[in-house]
Write a protein that holds these residues in place. Structure first.
Motif, short mmCIF file in Angstrom:
data_model
loop_
_atom_site.label_atom_id
_atom_site.label_comp_id
_atom_site.label_asym_id
_atom_site.label_seq_id
_atom_site.Cartn_x
_atom_site.Cartn_y
_atom_site.Cartn_z
N TRP A 151 11.67 1.85 5.86
CA TRP A 151 11.24 0.91 6.91
C TRP A 151 9.85 1.29 7.38
CZ3 TRP A 151 15.03 -2.72 8.08
CH2 TRP A 151 16.34 -2.40 7.66
N GLU A 152 8.98 0.30 7.52
CA GLU A 152 7.59 0.59 7.90
C GLU A 152 7.10 -0.36 8.98
OE1 GLU A 152 5.90 3.24 6.31
OE2 GLU A 152 4.55 2.95 7.99
N ASP A 153 6.50 0.19 10.00
CA ASP A 153 5.75 -0.57 11.01
C ASP A 153 6.57 -1.66 11.70
OD1 ASP A 153 3.73 1.17 10.49
OD2 ASP A 153 2.35 -0.27 9.58
N PHE A 154 7.79 -1.31 12.06
CA PHE A 154 8.60 -2.17 12.93
C PHE A 154 8.18 -1.90 14.39
CE2 PHE A 154 11.90 -4.29 10.36
CZ PHE A 154 11.48 -3.84 9.13
N GLY B 175 0.82 -1.22 0.00
CA GLY B 175 0.00 0.00 0.00
C GLY B 175 0.85 1.27 0.00
N LYS B 176 1.91 1.27 0.82
CA LYS B 176 2.78 2.46 0.88
C LYS B 176 3.38 2.72 -0.50
CE LYS B 176 2.68 3.56 5.36
NZ LYS B 176 2.56 4.87 6.00
N LEU B 177 3.78 1.66 -1.19
CA LEU B 177 4.39 1.84 -2.52
C LEU B 177 3.37 2.32 -3.54
CD1 LEU B 177 6.88 -1.13 -2.53
CD2 LEU B 177 7.45 1.29 -2.82
N ASP C 265 9.64 5.59 8.15
CA ASP C 265 8.43 6.39 7.91
C ASP C 265 7.70 6.74 9.21
OD1 ASP C 265 6.43 7.58 6.34
OD2 ASP C 265 5.24 5.74 6.40
N ASP C 266 7.63 5.79 10.13
CA ASP C 266 6.86 6.03 11.35
C ASP C 266 7.56 7.05 12.25
OD1 ASP C 266 4.66 4.00 11.04
OD2 ASP C 266 6.45 2.79 10.71
N ILE C 267 8.90 7.03 12.24
CA ILE C 267 9.64 8.00 13.05
C ILE C 267 9.76 9.33 12.28
CG2 ILE C 267 11.88 8.53 14.10
CD1 ILE C 267 12.29 5.45 14.40
#
Ligand code: NAD
Ligand code: LMR
Ligand code: MN
Length: 556
Positions: A245-248, A174-176, A269-271
């Motif tokens: 990096w996503e949702d680690f 989805g992010k891509l 992305d989250d940070i």
């Protein structure tokens, strides 16, 4: 830019293989001459359609689905068949498709991943049990494509929903999709990656249909060693790529970012994305209230990955505005599960420690264990929610905040919908239209006492596509704070502050236009710092040259 993959495959791929390759397939868009040349004469009905005709037909099919998840399944299958048509359609309906392709409906598809399993949009699946397969898995999924952008998730912290194991691959997909729809990165140059490190989600382990590794998550040194093997393989195979990096999980996200951020072009992305969009939103709000950043008092509710990314971004900006680090720190009050975070609070994370308070600052320190008590004592002017706790911005708390500041800035950012701290509508009503609001998920306009309040979406999707595409287009070696700040200012200045009910961030319907602007500013910043790998002189031109558009290439 014509992707090398297309040129290569175009010469060698013929027959049904063309129709089955989503990057090459045009379906009924193939001309009769193309059908002849490709050996697919007779494999399609005789009418040749334009991409607009195909898109109109596909949109009718989309509209015939009523359930949001059904709509998503339809679009994912369309992507699997014909990538160009998928993006052509998404370009025409970006505000309508974003919530389906991305948050919040992506959350439903993750929860039901095994039950609705379909061909997975060219993702690469890496298993922690088979480190020896990392290289081959990445190479196979890329299938000869020239990869410039990888989005990887290990799905330990999917949105606010926790651990979803292999199901979480859909967030990378989805992010891509948002990257291409918003900024125009060539979809043949991207790769979604799932790291299956096991799962601690018992419902998945108990599900006989679960498709991931059926064991607990590995952690600690073994986990970090696998991550390192992945990064090395990814950089070897795709040396000019950006790694997103996503949702680690909270324990790993910052550790991983710190390990690689000065070595390779990488981005959490989250940070970082969340910190950027929130600061841009705060700037938008301050444009409306005509107040200054240095006069604000921030309460962040949920001091995890996103919460600390936000605090650190604002902290950096306060110092850019002239405050010392110590002065800047005084503007923050962090509230997490334990209540207000003090220097002696147990279980502090490394990111939280620099922003804790001293008990001696308060007469009532022992009672500051709830958000309500903190708001009553501190009188914040900005309240940000990244807590994953629904309904926690209560009427009482919001009214208390509004009693002490003329334009309270309140951003309930937890995703998906069922986890939001409150709704935009509640905030507008409870504050008699005074609150300056942004929500993580899309929110409808709120009509209150004759004014239509537009609600900006405070979601990193409004900024990471432009940032990431700008980095790729300028062949950036690294992402620096200087570039991050430039991108934030590019977005923060784009709201019309004088209109009654104005939003603090620009609307998703303008996503393509402002992503372009963010990409140009990002690329310029990379060039200004000499961080480009290739000799580029004109940032705008580089962004223009790199931009893919969802049209068929004639004769291809
Ligand atoms: N809108 C956006 O762009 C955006 C971006 C990133 C994350 N988010 C959302 O923010 C939320 C958090 O994401 P994250 O990646 O930071 O997760 P995380 O697990 O790293 O952080 C969540 C934090 O909330 C805290 N928390 C849990 N229960 C609490 C309670 N009762 N009171 C106070 N704090 C509590 C946790 O201890 C943790 O520190 C998610 O819902 C996610 O969807 C939104
Ligand atoms: O995925 C989103 O909608 C934003 C953010 O990255 C999140 O984790 O919630
Ligand atoms: Mn995320």
């Amino acid at each position: 830019m014509i992707n090398k993959h297309l040129e290569d495959l175009n010469m060698t791929t013929t027959g049904y293989a063309v129709l089955r390759d989503p990057f090459l397939n045009k379906g009924t868009g193939f001309t009769l001459a193309e059908r002849q040349a490709l050996g697919i004469t007779g494999a399609l009905p005789s009418q040749v359609q334009t991409i607009d005709e195909q898109a109109a037909q596909a949109y009718q099919q989309f509209l015939s689905k009523t359930a949001p998840l059904e709509k998503r399944i339809f679009l994912m299958n369309l992507f699997n068949e014909n990538v160009t048509l998928f993006y052509h359609l998404m370009d025409e309906h970006v505000a309508e498709f974003m919530p389906i392709v991305y948050d919040p409906v992506v959350a439903d598809s993750i929860e039901q991943y095994n039950e609705i399993f379909m061909n997975p949009q060219n993702a690469a699946f890496l298993s922690v049990d088979r480190p020896e397969d990392i290289q081959a898995s990445l190479r196979n999924a890329a299938a000869g494509r020239d990869i410039k952008l990888v989005v990887v998730t290990d799905a330990e912290g999917i949105l606010g929903m926790g651990d979803w194991g292999v199901n979480g691959v859909d967030i990378a997909v989805g992010k891509l999709m948002v990257y291409t729809a918003a900024a125009g990165i060539d979809p043949a140059s991207v790769l979604p990656v799932s790291i299956d490190a096991g799962t601690n989600n018992q419902s998945l382990l108990d599900n006989p249909r679960y498709l991931g590794n059926k064991h607990a998550r590995i952690a600690g040194d073994d986990y970090l060693a696998f991550i390192d093997q992945f990064v090395k393989a990814e950089q070897t195979l795709f040396p000019e790529s950006l790694l997103h990096w996503e949702d680690f999980g909270r324990a790993n996200a910052q550790v991983i970012l710190d390990k690689y951020k000065d070595e390779i072009a990488t981005f959490n992305d989250d940070i970082q994305g969340t910190g950027m969009i929130v600061l841009a939103g705060v700037f938008g709000a301050l444009n409306i209230s005509k107040e200054k950043l240095v006069d604000q008092t921030f309460v962040t509710f949920g001091a995890g990955t996103a919460g600390m990314g936000i605090v650190n971004q604002i902290f950096t900006e306060l110092q850019r505005a002239g405050l010392s680090a110590e002065e800047a720190r005084q503007h923050f009050y962090l509230v997490d599960k334990q209540g207000l975070l003090f220097e002696d609070t147990p279980d502090l994370t490394a990111a939280q420690k620099p922003f804790t308070r001293q008990r001696s600052e308060f007469d009532n320190a022992a009672s500051l264990t709830s958000l309500a008590a903190v708001v009553k004592t501190i009188h914040p002017t900005v309240l940000i929610g990244t807590s994953t706790q629904p309904g926690t911005f209560t009427e009482e708390i919001v009214k208390e905040m509004a009693a002490h500041t003329p334009r309270p800035i309140i951003f309930p950012l937890s995703n998906p919908t069922k986890l939001a701290e409150t709704t935009a509508e509640n905030l507008i009503k409870w504050t008699d239209g005074k609150a300056l609001v942004s929500t993580g998920i899309p929110a409808a306009d709120v009509v209150y006492k004759g004014i239509t309040y537009k609600i900006g979406q405070g979601n990193n999707a409004l900024i990471y596509p432009g940032l990431g595409f700008g980095l790729v287009a300028s062949t950036a070696k690294l992402l620096t704070q200087e570039t991050i700040s430039a991108a934030i200012h590019a977005l923060g200045g784009l709201v019309d502050a004088d209109e009654p009910g104005a939003a603090v961030l620009p609307p998703v319907s303008n996503l393509t236009a402002f992503s372009q602007k963010i990409a140009e500013v990002t690329a310029q910043s990379v060039l200004d710092q000499g961080l480009n790998r290739e000799p580029i002189v004109d940032a705008k031109q580089a962004v223009k040259d790199a931009k893919w558009s969802a049209e068929y290439q004639v004769g291809k």
